[in-house]
Design a protein around this motif. Structure first.
Motif, PDB file in Angstrom:
ATOM      1  N   ARG A 170      37.622  19.294 -25.589  1.00  0.00           N
ATOM      2  CA  ARG A 170      37.956  18.966 -26.985  1.00  0.00           C
ATOM      3  C   ARG A 170      37.249  17.688 -27.423  1.00  0.00           C
ATOM      4  NH1 ARG A 170      43.334  20.763 -25.163  1.00  0.00           N
ATOM      5  NH2 ARG A 170      43.615  22.877 -25.979  1.00  0.00           N
ATOM      6  N   VAL A 171      37.160  16.721 -26.516  1.00  0.00           N
ATOM      7  CA  VAL A 171      36.419  15.485 -26.824  1.00  0.00           C
ATOM      8  C   VAL A 171      34.955  15.828 -27.110  1.00  0.00           C
ATOM      9  CG1 VAL A 171      35.561  13.315 -25.853  1.00  0.00           C
ATOM     10  CG2 VAL A 171      37.949  13.965 -25.512  1.00  0.00           C
ATOM     11  N   LEU A 172      34.413  16.691 -26.295  1.00  0.00           N
ATOM     12  CA  LEU A 172      33.024  17.108 -26.454  1.00  0.00           C
ATOM     13  C   LEU A 172      32.820  17.843 -27.782  1.00  0.00           C
ATOM     14  CD1 LEU A 172      30.306  17.202 -24.871  1.00  0.00           C
ATOM     15  CD2 LEU A 172      31.027  19.420 -23.978  1.00  0.00           C
ATOM     16  N   ALA A 173      33.784  18.699 -28.118  1.00  0.00           N
ATOM     17  CA  ALA A 173      33.686  19.472 -29.359  1.00  0.00           C
ATOM     18  C   ALA A 173      33.696  18.569 -30.588  1.00  0.00           C
ATOM     19  CB  ALA A 173      34.836  20.475 -29.438  1.00  0.00           C
ATOM     20  N   ASN A 174      34.447  17.488 -30.515  1.00  0.00           N
ATOM     21  CA  ASN A 174      34.590  16.594 -31.666  1.00  0.00           C
ATOM     22  C   ASN A 174      33.519  15.507 -31.724  1.00  0.00           C
ATOM     23  OD1 ASN A 174      36.986  17.665 -32.985  1.00  0.00           O
ATOM     24  ND2 ASN A 174      38.084  17.057 -31.134  1.00  0.00           N
ATOM     25  N   MET A 175      32.611  15.524 -30.758  1.00  0.00           N
ATOM     26  CA  MET A 175      31.508  14.568 -30.788  1.00  0.00           C
ATOM     27  C   MET A 175      30.467  14.998 -31.814  1.00  0.00           C
ATOM     28  SD  MET A 175      30.959  13.833 -26.727  1.00  0.00           S
ATOM     29  CE  MET A 175      29.425  12.972 -26.991  1.00  0.00           C
ATOM     30  N   GLU A 176      29.598  14.075 -32.136  1.00  0.00           N
ATOM     31  CA  GLU A 176      28.510  14.347 -33.063  1.00  0.00           C
ATOM     32  C   GLU A 176      27.668  15.508 -32.541  1.00  0.00           C
ATOM     33  OE1 GLU A 176      26.417  10.874 -35.306  1.00  0.00           O
ATOM     34  OE2 GLU A 176      25.266  11.315 -33.515  1.00  0.00           O
ATOM     35  N   ASP A 177      27.332  16.431 -33.433  1.00  0.00           N
ATOM     36  CA  ASP A 177      26.527  17.588 -33.026  1.00  0.00           C
ATOM     37  C   ASP A 177      25.162  17.109 -32.541  1.00  0.00           C
ATOM     38  OD1 ASP A 177      25.243  19.954 -32.650  1.00  0.00           O
ATOM     39  OD2 ASP A 177      25.789  20.818 -34.572  1.00  0.00           O
ATOM     40  N   PRO A 178      24.802  17.435 -31.305  1.00  0.00           N
ATOM     41  CA  PRO A 178      23.539  16.911 -30.769  1.00  0.00           C
ATOM     42  C   PRO A 178      22.300  17.718 -31.173  1.00  0.00           C
ATOM     43  CG  PRO A 178      24.658  18.197 -29.095  1.00  0.00           C
ATOM     44  CD  PRO A 178      25.551  18.220 -30.303  1.00  0.00           C
ATOM     45  N   ILE A 179      22.508  18.946 -31.651  1.00  0.00           N
ATOM     46  CA  ILE A 179      21.368  19.831 -31.921  1.00  0.00           C
ATOM     47  C   ILE A 179      20.790  19.564 -33.310  1.00  0.00           C
ATOM     48  CG2 ILE A 179      20.613  22.234 -32.060  1.00  0.00           C
ATOM     49  CD1 ILE A 179      23.006  22.975 -30.311  1.00  0.00           C
ATOM     50  N   GLY A 180      19.491  19.466 -33.364  1.00  0.00           N
ATOM     51  CA  GLY A 180      18.807  19.324 -34.647  1.00  0.00           C
ATOM     52  C   GLY A 180      18.887  17.952 -35.270  1.00  0.00           C
ATOM     53  N   GLN A 181      19.290  16.962 -34.489  1.00  0.00           N
ATOM     54  CA  GLN A 181      19.338  15.595 -35.026  1.00  0.00           C
ATOM     55  C   GLN A 181      17.918  15.079 -35.238  1.00  0.00           C
ATOM     56  OE1 GLN A 181      21.953  12.473 -34.009  1.00  0.00           O
ATOM     57  NE2 GLN A 181      23.231  13.750 -32.691  1.00  0.00           N
ATOM     58  N   VAL A 182      17.714  14.415 -36.364  1.00  0.00           N
ATOM     59  CA  VAL A 182      16.416  13.795 -36.625  1.00  0.00           C
ATOM     60  C   VAL A 182      16.403  12.443 -35.928  1.00  0.00           C
ATOM     61  CG1 VAL A 182      14.816  12.968 -38.384  1.00  0.00           C
ATOM     62  CG2 VAL A 182      16.223  14.997 -38.832  1.00  0.00           C
ATOM     63  N   LEU A 183      15.553  12.318 -34.917  1.00  0.00           N
ATOM     64  CA  LEU A 183      15.482  11.094 -34.122  1.00  0.00           C
ATOM     65  C   LEU A 183      14.493  10.096 -34.717  1.00  0.00           C
ATOM     66  CD1 LEU A 183      15.370  12.859 -30.634  1.00  0.00           C
ATOM     67  CD2 LEU A 183      17.385  12.017 -31.856  1.00  0.00           C
ATOM     68  N   LYS A 184      13.486  10.637 -35.365  1.00  0.00           N
ATOM     69  CA  LYS A 184      12.475   9.766 -35.985  1.00  0.00           C
ATOM     70  C   LYS A 184      11.842  10.525 -37.148  1.00  0.00           C
ATOM     71  CE  LYS A 184       8.402   6.962 -34.894  1.00  0.00           C
ATOM     72  NZ  LYS A 184       7.400   6.596 -33.870  1.00  0.00           N
ATOM     73  N   LYS A 185      11.562   9.772 -38.237  1.00  0.00           N
ATOM     74  CA  LYS A 185      10.969  10.396 -39.425  1.00  0.00           C
ATOM     75  C   LYS A 185       9.786   9.556 -39.870  1.00  0.00           C
ATOM     76  CE  LYS A 185      12.471  12.537 -43.763  1.00  0.00           C
ATOM     77  NZ  LYS A 185      13.634  12.759 -44.658  1.00  0.00           N
ATOM     78  N   THR A 186       8.641  10.187 -40.002  1.00  0.00           N
ATOM     79  CA  THR A 186       7.408   9.458 -40.304  1.00  0.00           C
ATOM     80  C   THR A 186       6.650  10.140 -41.440  1.00  0.00           C
ATOM     81  OG1 THR A 186       7.241   8.898 -37.950  1.00  0.00           O
ATOM     82  CG2 THR A 186       5.289   8.520 -39.317  1.00  0.00           C
ATOM     83  N   GLN A 187       6.194   9.322 -42.372  1.00  0.00           N
ATOM     84  CA  GLN A 187       5.281   9.828 -43.392  1.00  0.00           C
ATOM     85  C   GLN A 187       3.866   9.683 -42.837  1.00  0.00           C
ATOM     86  OE1 GLN A 187       3.844   7.464 -46.793  1.00  0.00           O
ATOM     87  NE2 GLN A 187       4.940   8.943 -48.101  1.00  0.00           N
ATOM     88  N   LEU A 188       3.230  10.832 -42.544  1.00  0.00           N
ATOM     89  CA  LEU A 188       1.868  10.771 -42.013  1.00  0.00           C
ATOM     90  C   LEU A 188       0.857  10.480 -43.120  1.00  0.00           C
ATOM     91  CD1 LEU A 188       1.771  13.759 -39.483  1.00  0.00           C
ATOM     92  CD2 LEU A 188       2.518  11.402 -39.120  1.00  0.00           C
ATOM     93  N   ALA A 189       1.109  11.097 -44.241  1.00  0.00           N
ATOM     94  CA  ALA A 189       0.266  10.879 -45.430  1.00  0.00           C
ATOM     95  C   ALA A 189       1.125  11.222 -46.636  1.00  0.00           C
ATOM     96  CB  ALA A 189      -0.977  11.758 -45.363  1.00  0.00           C
ATOM     97  N   ASP A 190       0.630  11.004 -47.804  1.00  0.00           N
ATOM     98  CA  ASP A 190       1.399  11.270 -49.009  1.00  0.00           C
ATOM     99  C   ASP A 190       1.822  12.742 -49.037  1.00  0.00           C
ATOM    100  OD1 ASP A 190       2.569  10.730 -51.478  1.00  0.00           O
ATOM    101  OD2 ASP A 190       0.790  11.450 -52.550  1.00  0.00           O
ATOM    102  N   GLY A 191       3.169  12.967 -49.026  1.00  0.00           N
ATOM    103  CA  GLY A 191       3.699  14.328 -49.076  1.00  0.00           C
ATOM    104  C   GLY A 191       3.701  15.065 -47.755  1.00  0.00           C
ATOM    105  N   LEU A 192       3.293  14.422 -46.684  1.00  0.00           N
ATOM    106  CA  LEU A 192       3.246  15.054 -45.350  1.00  0.00           C
ATOM    107  C   LEU A 192       4.222  14.309 -44.433  1.00  0.00           C
ATOM    108  CD1 LEU A 192       1.814  17.260 -43.673  1.00  0.00           C
ATOM    109  CD2 LEU A 192       0.127  15.529 -43.013  1.00  0.00           C
ATOM    110  N   ILE A 193       5.389  14.952 -44.172  1.00  0.00           N
ATOM    111  CA  ILE A 193       6.487  14.283 -43.457  1.00  0.00           C
ATOM    112  C   ILE A 193       6.687  14.928 -42.079  1.00  0.00           C
ATOM    113  CG2 ILE A 193       8.912  13.587 -43.551  1.00  0.00           C
ATOM    114  CD1 ILE A 193       7.120  12.427 -45.778  1.00  0.00           C
TER     115      ILE A 193
END
Length: 726
Positions: free
Chosen positions: A365-388
């Protein structure tokens, strides 16, 4: 005696046995009597007779033996001219008449030497058609068995028509007519194989299921001397099993095979009326099991975060609802382990008390109520204008976890696999077979059909492990939880990455600056709280200046009072007058530990690096400089100050549960929870961007803020909602 196979449990109620001895068992390749084999067979029957079993024999070999003797007579009495003429095959009835006399003379001689009496009974087709004869035969056999006499049946096996066509079918008819509890057909091979025994691809079939094996088996050559062969044996065995008589086909060459059958050992091939109820009609190969787990894991990943959470909560409820059933199966495992003489440390790990089951449910139950680990954005970078570009968390794929003794590990691992979106194959130790089976059943039945219970596969036979370790195309990570030997064997047998630790040799170092009252508390907890755990203290290092102190004396006394057996290193053993440990690199997993004196914190660190396992090590000290030296320099997965080594645990670390503890340095280290079962992948969002030789694109490589998880979940829910409308 080896452990009884569950499919052979019926043998404990067997009293009357029919043993059919094949021609290939009785005779050698040259047609002469195999005196050694026949003698060993008679000795087995003598032992069974003395144990109170009623043994009835059906013996082949008369025709083969008689033919060999008559050929010799014919050769001796023939002229040279006679030998030039075409040789006519000797009449089968004459062979049977001569051979039967020799065979029974041998049985009579051997049984007499063993202080047993045998009786010959010849039967024909005509006899079996006569009800009065069969009634008289039953009375005769009953009388002989009451006198501890061994009835030996045979038929004129030159005749192959009528009710029975060979001694295998005769044995099956006799077993039915004489109300035997078991029929044993002795052959020259180990049992029934999936193909010719000489073919290396053929596998021994331990339990024959007609619906499954009838169309799959390819028979080889028939018997080299008899008329039956394996085809006849299988036909007779199937007929007897259908009539309610269990049958085992096994080798008459191996020593004590009949006795082993009656001990319930898994030898030969069993034919049983209820065999079709004992397992699936179609085996799932290791590869199919892994592929099915991967397919189910993808369905799991497609669910919303709330639906994945609900699966875990349903599993927690199911465990508590089935607590009594789980306890019954676990108690059976524990009783079997105690009877088999397993070590106390293994039995302690095997035991699932009710509070442990409720504790497992709470952790889920503790595990179920933890933050969902799947699909978390760990880092977000703009490579160029409009390219994320986004770096996101992602399941590894399919995990193979091999564990020994601890059924609670199955629950922890399964819940972590579900939370991390991974497929899972589990292989537990045979000592926890029943506990693992019921836990697997409870958990998989709580998984919705939209995902499927094949998400978690339970490997039940040791033979499948080598095959699984070769499947680097469908299994992504192997996690062994068990002995040093197990971990080493797996690491040396696979190309698949392996995560785990071989030993849990944890140290507690008591510095001269330590608060001794605190030291006593920590040391006792680290050793006594759960001595079988991998995070229990195995070696206590003590600063030499404390050697004659009252605090050190009290610490040793307290350990002994708690029942801890103390061994010493070279220095401590002479001071404390205790036995010297055979080696420092030793995991007791029990109420025992090693004590050694060291000069200072640097000597303690050197000792840990030389003799430890890089698992969990602790310092008890008040001097800040000493503490920092220890924490910085001890190269272990977990290093503690003034805290018990028992804290090195996924649940206590707030990971919800742990799949194991890793002492490696790649991927994950220490208690491995959900995060250790994840990898990363890259998501790139553009709007028609092309490289075109990088001539026009201006790269910015700008770090962007990551949206809060709640917003990510809302977007996920919205996407799923739109998908359902579509």
């Amino acid at each position: 005696m080896d452990e009884m196979d569950r499919s052979r449990a019926f043998v404990k109620d067997v009293k009357r046995i029919v043993v059919k001895v094949g021609t290939a068992v009785v005779t050698r390749k040259d047609g002469r009597l195999a005196l050694g084999r026949v003698g060993a067979l008679c000795e087995q029957i003598k032992e069974l007779n003395s144990q109170g079993y009623e043994v009835i024999m059906v013996s082949s070999g008369a025709v083969g033996l008689g033919r060999q003797r008559l050929r010799y007579r014919k050769l001796v009495n023939s002229s040279f001219a006679d030998l030039q003429k075409p040789q006519v095959e000797i009449d089968g009835k004459a062979c049977a008449a001569v051979g039967q006399n020799s065979l029974m003379a041998l049985y009579d001689t051997l049984f007499s030497q063993l202080d047993l009496t045998s009786a010959q009974l010849l039967v024909t087709d005509h006899d079996f058609m006569d009800k009065d004869f069969r009634r008289q035969m039953n009375d005769t056999v009953k009388s002989l068995l009451s006198l501890k006499v061994i009835p030996v049946f045979n038929e004129n096996d030159a005749d192959s028509s009528g009710i029975f066509w060979d001694n295998d079918s005769l044995a099956a008819l006799l077993a039915l007519d004489l109300k035997a509890d078991l029929l044993v057909l002795l052959s020259d091979v180990e049992g029934l194989y999936s193909g010719p025994p000489s073919d290396p691809r053929s596998k021994l079939i331990h339990t024959y299921v007609k619906e499954k094996h009838q169309s799959e088996i390819t028979f080889g050559d028939k018997s080299r001397v008899g008329r039956g062969g394996m085809t006849a044996k299988v036909k007779a065995a199937v007929n007897a099993a259908d009539a309610g008589i269990p049958v085992v086909i096994t080798s008459g060459y191996a020593a004590e095979n009949i006795i082993k059958v009656l001990q319930g050992q898994r030898i030969g091939t069993l034919f049983h009326h209820d065999a079709h109820l004992w397992g699936p009609l179609k085996d799932i190969s290791s590869h199919q099991m892994a592929v099915a787990a991967r397919e189910s894991s993808r369905k799991l990943q497609a669910l919303s975060s709330q639906d994945r959470k609900k699966i875990l909560l349903d599993i927690a409820d199911a465990l508590e609802a089935n607590e009594k059933v789980i306890s019954v199966e676990n108690e059976a495992d524990v009783a079997a382990a105690q009877q088999a003489g397993y070590e106390k440390s293994l039995i302690a790990r095997l035991l699932l008390r009710p509070r442990k089951i409720s504790g497992l449910a709470k952790s889920i139950r503790v595990l179920a109520n933890m933050e969902d680990p799947i699909g978390q954005v760990l880092k977000k970078t703009q490579l160029a204008d409009g390219l994320i570009l986004e770096k996101t968390s992602s399941p590894l794929g399919v995990l193979l976890v091999v564990f020994e003794s601890r059924p609670d590990a199955l629950v922890q691992i399964a819940s972590l696999a579900i939370r991390s979106g991974n497929g899972l194959l589990l292989k537990g130790g045979k000592e926890a077979k029943r506990s693992n089976a019921i836990l697997h059943k409870v958990i998989t039945e709580a998984i919705p059909d939209s995902v499927g219970g094949k998400l978690i596969g339970l490997v039940t036979s040791r033979e499948e492990i080598p095959d699984l370790l070769k499947l680097d195309d469908v299994i992504d990570l192997v996690i062994p939880r068990g002995s040093n030997k197990l971990v080493s064997q797996i690491k040396n047998s696979t190309k698949i990455p392996v995560l785990g630790h071989a030993d849990g040799i944890c140290h507690v170092y008591v510095d001269k600056s330590a608060n001794m009252a605190m030291a006593k508390q920590i040391v006792l907890d680290a050793k006594v709280d759960y001595p079988a755990a991998c995070n229990a203290m195995e070696t206590l290092l003590v600063h030499k200046d404390l050697m004659h102190s009252r605090g050190f004396d009290e610490l040793i006394v307290d350990l002994r009072v708690e029942g801890v057996t103390i061994f010493g290193g070279p220095r401590a053993s002479s001071v404390l007058n205790i036995p010297e440990a055979r080696k420092f690199h030793h995991e007791y997993n029990s109420m025992a530990c090693t004590v050694e004196l060291v000069d200072d914190v640097y000597a303690a660190i050197d000792h840990i690096h030389q003799h430890g396992s890089a698992h969990t090590d602790c310092i008890i000290a008040e001097d800040k400089e000493t503490v920092e030296v220890f924490l910085r320099q001890v190269d272990s997965a977990a290093v503690f100050h003034n805290a018990s080594t028992r804290f090195c645990d996924g649940a206590r670390f707030g990971l919800g549960a742990e799949v194991g503890i890793s002492t490696g340095r790649i991927h994950a280290r220490g208690p491995v929870g959900v995060e250790g079962l994840l990898t990363t992948r890259w998501i790139l969002r553009g709007s028609g961007h092309v490289v075109a030789g990088d001539k026009e694109l201006v790269y910015t490589h700008k770090n962007l803020p990551i949206e809060p998880l709640s917003l990510t979940n809302e977007l996920e829910s919205l996407c799923l909602e739109n998908h359902s409308h579509n």
